[in-house]
Structure formats: C-alpha cells, structure tokens
Design a protein around this motif. Structure first.
Motif, mmCIF file in Angstrom:
data_model
loop_
_atom_site.group_PDB
_atom_site.id
_atom_site.type_symbol
_atom_site.label_atom_id
_atom_site.label_comp_id
_atom_site.label_asym_id
_atom_site.label_seq_id
_atom_site.Cartn_x
_atom_site.Cartn_y
_atom_site.Cartn_z
ATOM 1 N N CYS A 43 32.402 14.542 23.252
ATOM 2 C CA CYS A 43 33.007 15.082 21.764
ATOM 3 C C CYS A 43 34.339 14.857 22.008
ATOM 4 O O CYS A 43 35.034 14.636 21.101
ATOM 5 N N LYS A 44 34.894 14.983 23.375
ATOM 6 C CA LYS A 44 36.406 14.620 23.490
ATOM 7 C C LYS A 44 36.704 13.225 23.196
ATOM 8 O O LYS A 44 37.795 12.759 22.539
ATOM 9 N N LEU A 45 35.829 12.284 23.602
ATOM 10 C CA LEU A 45 35.862 10.920 23.395
ATOM 11 C C LEU A 45 36.076 10.565 21.833
ATOM 12 O O LEU A 45 36.770 9.734 21.163
ATOM 13 N N ALA A 50 38.686 9.244 16.733
ATOM 14 C CA ALA A 50 38.915 9.597 15.334
ATOM 15 C C ALA A 50 40.496 9.940 15.099
ATOM 16 O O ALA A 50 41.000 9.135 14.139
ATOM 17 N N LEU A 51 41.087 10.428 16.230
ATOM 18 C CA LEU A 51 42.518 10.472 15.817
ATOM 19 C C LEU A 51 43.456 9.195 15.943
ATOM 20 O O LEU A 51 44.386 8.933 15.121
ATOM 21 N N LEU A 64 50.547 18.145 18.013
ATOM 22 C CA LEU A 64 50.314 19.466 18.229
ATOM 23 C C LEU A 64 51.556 19.944 18.964
ATOM 24 O O LEU A 64 52.363 19.576 19.654
ATOM 25 N N ARG A 65 51.625 21.373 18.476
ATOM 26 C CA ARG A 65 52.699 22.267 18.753
ATOM 27 C C ARG A 65 52.395 23.390 19.506
ATOM 28 O O ARG A 65 51.360 23.779 19.357
ATOM 29 N N PHE A 89 39.863 20.635 19.102
ATOM 30 C CA PHE A 89 38.885 20.360 20.149
ATOM 31 C C PHE A 89 39.483 19.466 21.195
ATOM 32 O O PHE A 89 39.188 19.612 22.394
ATOM 33 N N ASP A 90 40.172 18.273 20.872
ATOM 34 C CA ASP A 90 40.759 17.452 21.771
ATOM 35 C C ASP A 90 41.868 18.154 22.503
ATOM 36 O O ASP A 90 42.027 17.734 23.685
ATOM 37 N N ALA A 91 42.396 19.117 22.025
ATOM 38 C CA ALA A 91 43.486 19.871 22.726
ATOM 39 C C ALA A 91 43.148 20.844 23.790
ATOM 40 O O ALA A 91 43.631 20.916 25.094
#
Length: 260
Positions: A43-45, A50-51, A64-65, A89-91
C-alpha cells in the motif's frame, strides 16, 4: 482546447492509477495474505506511485505540512477525496483507517484493509455501530499504529459543510491518546467525483495535537474549529473562496494552480 487536453490527461491518469492498484494488489497478495508488513509495503508503494504519477501526468503536487505523528495517536482528518487518503497513508508509519463497511467488498481494497487492521463501520446502525467501533478499535490497538477517522463520516467537497459526528469524541475518551487534527485542500484538484484532475498544490497539514482529557463537547468544538478554519485557509491559499465556492481566476485544466 486546454481543458480538453487536461481532461484527456486526467482520463489516462485515472485509468493507470486503478490499473496499478490491481497489478500491485495481485503482485503482493501472497506476501500480504501471510504478513501485515506485506500489506503495508504494497500500500505504501501504491501511494507513492499514485502521488508521483499525479505530479507529472496531471500537475498535482502533493505537500505535507506540520509534524507527522509517529506515536500511537488518533488522527481526525478532513476528507475531500481519495487523494487525502493517499497522502496520509504515505506519511504515517502504521495507518489504520475507520472505513465504511461496504469497502470491504471492494476488490483489493477490502483484503488489504483487513490485513492492515482498518476498522469497518456500519453507518446505518448508529448506536450499535459506535459500540462495536469502540470494541474493534480496542482489539486492533494491540498492534501499534495511528488511527485515522473522518469526523464528517464522508468525503465533503470544498465549500460544502457537513456536521461533525460524535464518533471521534467517543474514541478520544476511550483511547486516552492525543488527537491530531488534519486539514486539507485536496478536493480542489482531485474531486470527489468525475474524471477531471486539476493542476495545483494539494496540501495535507497536521495540526497541533490535542492532549487527552478534554470534555466531549469541548473536544468536538475544538476539532471542528481547527480543521474547518485551517482547511478554509488552505483553500484560500490555493485561490479558492470556500464561502462563495468560486476560484479567483480560471486556469488551464479548470482550476487555479497554487503558487510555488
């Protein structure tokens, strides 16, 4: 003409991003079925793919802040589109989402959500649903992680208002953990519905944590004020007025590109 080109680029992006979900879902399924770590890596990959493709295919730059929470906390987040899920999710290291039960039957998403420890909610059963939610969260928190809940219970388009639900306050009282509010403007660029993706800077911002122990009503007022105020500020920063639901100036692709 530019809008047409942006729409075609958006269509290509949407096709490939869901195709990538299927490919990675199948590729990682043997590992994911036997290991929670396998599901997390897959899921991280996917989020990073996607981003990354959103940036060069349709011009959406994710930002991201704030301080990313790494401890066991509850994150109460503004929800405007699938993009804020991807960014959060990525963060965070070990995300677990409160999600609607119907998603369990979605190809790939349902299987991986179960392996990650996401908690499904039957939104039609009110009181019983809240009681079961508390039980399920207590069970899943045997494994460390960050619990993400959407206080409005659904995706809310920019400029619209939906009342905040009591679920976050009940979990906040039971978990006795800090709550980190999160604001966003991502719906301006990746909308709730439709194909068009608009170029710009999509921001998710983690706000200062709320310590455990606050009164339920005061807590609900606090997260709503913080999340809505900051989300509106992020939308104005991008050139969108949430009160009038109008862009200040039109740009190619049907939106305004946030200034660098």
């Amino acid at each position: 003409m530019r809008d047409t080109i942006q729409w075609l680029r958006s269509l290509a992006f949407v096709i490939q991003v869901y195709l990538a979900m299927a490919v990675l879902g199948l590729l990682f399924s043997p590992w994911a079925l036997v290991s929670r770590r396998g599901a997390l890596v897959a899921c991280k990959l996917y989020c990073r793919w996607a981003l990354w493709t959103a940036r060069w295919m349709v011009g959406i730059r994710s930002e991201l802040r704030g301080n990313v929470p790494h401890d066991e906390v509850m994150i109460a987040a503004k929800h405007q589109s699938f993009l804020d899920i991807l960014i959060i999710f990525d963060a965070v290291p070990h995300p677990k989402f409160i999600m609607k039960r119907e998603l369990l039957w979605t190809p790939f998403i349902g299987i991986y959500a179960k392996r990650l420890g996401c908690i499904p909610v039957d939104r039609g059963k009110r009181g019983r649903a809240v009681a079961k939610l508390v039980q399920d969260v207590a069970r899943e928190f045997r494994e460390p992680g960050q619990l993400i809940i959407y206080p409005q219970g659904t995706r809310v388009p920019p400029g619209e208002y939906r009342p905040y639900k009591i679920g976050p306050a009940i979990l906040y009282a039971n978990l006795k953990q800090p709550c980190v509010p999160a604001a966003t403007n991502v719906g301006l660029f990746w909308p709730k519905k439709g194909i068009m993706r608009r170029p710009g800077r999509a921001v998710v911002e983690f706000l200062d944590p709320i310590a455990p122990g606050m009164d339920r009503n005061a807590f609900m007022r606090e997260i709503e004020i913080r999340i809505e105020t900051r989300s509106n500020a992020l939308m104005r920063e991008a050139g969108f007025d949430p009160e009038t639901r109008q862009w200040k100036t039109p740009t190619p692709g049907g939106g305004r590109t946030a200034a660098d």
